[in-house]
Write an enzyme that holds these catalytic residues in place. Structure first.
Site, PDB file in Angstrom:
ATOM      1  N   GLN A   1      26.486  21.256   9.647  1.00 50.90           N
ATOM      2  CA  GLN A   1      27.057  21.809   8.678  1.00 50.90           C
ATOM      3  C   GLN A   1      27.525  21.122   8.132  1.00 50.90           C
ATOM      4  O   GLN A   1      28.881  20.471   8.580  1.00 50.90           O
ATOM      5  CB  GLN A   1      27.398  23.094   9.995  1.00 50.90           C
ATOM      6  N   GLY A   2      28.462  21.409   6.948  1.00 59.19           N
ATOM      7  CA  GLY A   2      28.632  19.842   6.210  1.00 59.19           C
ATOM      8  C   GLY A   2      30.179  21.697   5.050  1.00 59.19           C
ATOM      9  O   GLY A   2      29.236  21.256   3.989  1.00 59.19           O
TER      10      GLY A   2
ATOM     11  N   SER B   1      33.601  23.241   6.283  1.00 62.84           N
ATOM     12  CA  SER B   1      35.460  22.324   6.233  1.00 62.84           C
ATOM     13  C   SER B   1      35.313  21.280   5.282  1.00 62.84           C
ATOM     14  O   SER B   1      34.664  20.252   5.802  1.00 62.84           O
ATOM     15  CB  SER B   1      35.407  22.909   7.907  1.00 62.84           C
TER      16      SER B   1
ATOM     17  N   SER C   1      28.913  19.154  12.127  1.00 67.46           N
ATOM     18  CA  SER C   1      28.882  19.873  13.477  1.00 67.46           C
ATOM     19  C   SER C   1      27.742  18.419  13.796  1.00 67.46           C
ATOM     20  O   SER C   1      26.822  19.426  12.826  1.00 67.46           O
ATOM     21  CB  SER C   1      28.313  21.145  14.578  1.00 67.46           C
TER      22      SER C   1
ATOM     23  N   GLU D   1      25.502  33.085  11.635  1.00 64.44           N
ATOM     24  CA  GLU D   1      26.160  32.070  13.191  1.00 64.44           C
ATOM     25  C   GLU D   1      27.530  32.803  13.998  1.00 64.44           C
ATOM     26  O   GLU D   1      27.048  33.171  14.572  1.00 64.44           O
ATOM     27  CB  GLU D   1      27.176  31.233  11.793  1.00 64.44           C
TER      28      GLU D   1
END
Length: 378
Positions: free
Chosen positions: A121-122, A124, A156, A239
């Site tokens: 996951q990109g 933040s 992550s 999520e």
């Protein structure tokens, strides 16, 4: 509201328990936390076993009640968690299933369910803090592709991933929530640098990702250009809605084990500790009912979880932290030994009020979307 199982759910539970009893003994030994090639192989092997047995569809292409039974029973049986591909199975996959084109669903969903491809996951960024919409990673259209430049943090499982669900700014002149797009980024593309970040527990689940003029096909955009914020809300709903359901079951098991340990060590004689354990039991029972409520709501209102997921995420984060603080109290000096059961979990629990949207963000969502309170102001 009736939380009792349907006939289909009861039959499915019996079938799943039987399969788990025969499948789990066939698993290889679990690798160490720092062995990322081993962790990837172990987790994807389990995912392939689920897929071959017909359970792969339970991650998104199924009735929400059956999905909840699946999450509950696999956790109770001690089956592997989604592990290295939790982003693909719990975030990116459901988002593509809900928002992707037929071609995108054909390309990505099968490999995720079979364990062939891992996602990270990109979202933040170093300068954005909790304000996700403040992202500055740029994507400039160049013919049939975007040229992406910027950086991400807390990505992550980036070191093990094949793909990244990436948020980029495609129109810097637009209001900040309206100039964002959601891209599927191939992690082997030229111009990507991954630097792992080590946690308090000494493991590296997260990484910094640097993007230097990375070319991403426009066909990898999920949703319309500049409509990425709406697509992202779909991702975050998954999520915060059902992704933690299995963890509630795990926490209830941990709570029972803590009570047993307190009895063995004599700590059970402390009335303050007993009250604390009793309150935590009530907390996690209520959280499980809230999961069931959210699933029931998804059944009647569509497949995407609603803002009620933020209520769950807010309360669960605090309850999990209190659970493992109680574990530290019961363990005493052993709580400093990371090899001791529950000690590393205590450290990881500290991140839960930040991960998947901070508790402050969850309170804003609850205030504005559920309670109808105005934004900003005094």
């Amino acid at each position: 509201m009736d939380f009792g199982p349907t006939e289909e759910e009861a039959a499915f539970r019996t079938e799943l328990r039987s399969w788990l009893a025969t499948a789990l003994p066939r698993l290889p030994p679990k690798p160490s936390p720092d062995d990322w090639p081993g962790r990837r192989a172990y987790d994807t092997h389990w995912q392939r076993m689920l897929y071959d047995a017909g359970y792969g569809r339970l991650h998104w292409d199924a009735d929400p009640g059956l999905r909840l039974v699946f999450l509950e029973e696999t956790e109770l049986a001690g089956a592997p968690y989604v592990g290295a591909n939790f982003v693909g199975l719990l975030h990116a996959g459901p988002t593509i299933a809900a928002e992707g084109t037929p071609e995108q669903r054909e390309r990505w969903l099968g490999p995720i369910l079979r364990g062939d491809e891992i996602w990270c996951q990109g979202f933040s960024e170093p300068g954005a803090g909790s304000d996700l919409a403040a992202l500055r990673t740029r994507a400039v259209r160049d013919g049939d592709a975007y040229i992406v430049t910027g950086s991400k943090i807390w990505t992550s499982h980036a070191e093990a991933a094949d793909w990244c669900e990436l948020l980029v700014r495609t129109d810097p002149a637009a209001p900040r929530h309206r100039g964002i797009s959601w891209l599927a980024l191939p992690m082997d593309a030229p111009g990507i640098t991954v630097r792992p970040l080590r946690t308090l527990a000494g493991t590296a689940e997260f990484a910094e990702v640097f993007l230097d003029e990375v070319r991403v096909p426009a066909a990898h955009r999920v949703g319309a250009e500049n409509d990425g914020w709406r697509v992202t809300m779909v991702t975050l709903s998954f999520e915060r809605g059902t992704a933690f359901a299995g963890e509630v079951v795990a926490c209830r098991r941990t709570l029972a084990a803590l009570a047993a340990t307190a009895r063995e060590t004599g700590r059970w004689d402390d009335p303050v500790l007993r009250r604390r354990l009793g309150r935590l039991h009530a907390e996690f029972t209520a959280l499980w009912r809230l999961v069931q409520w959210n699933v029931s709501e998804a059944r009647t209102g569509g497949t995407v979880p609603g803002p009620g997921g933020s209520v769950f995420k807010l309360r669960y984060s605090g309850a999990r932290q209190e659970l493992y603080e109680t574990a530290a109290e019961i363990l005493g000096p052993d709580a400093l030994d990371l090899g001791r059961e529950w000690a590393a979990d205590r450290l990881s629990s500290l991140s839960y009020t930040i991960a998947a949207g901070t508790s402050q963000i969850q309170r804003n969502i609850i205030a504005e979307r559920l309670l109808g309170l105005p934004k900003g102001g005094a």
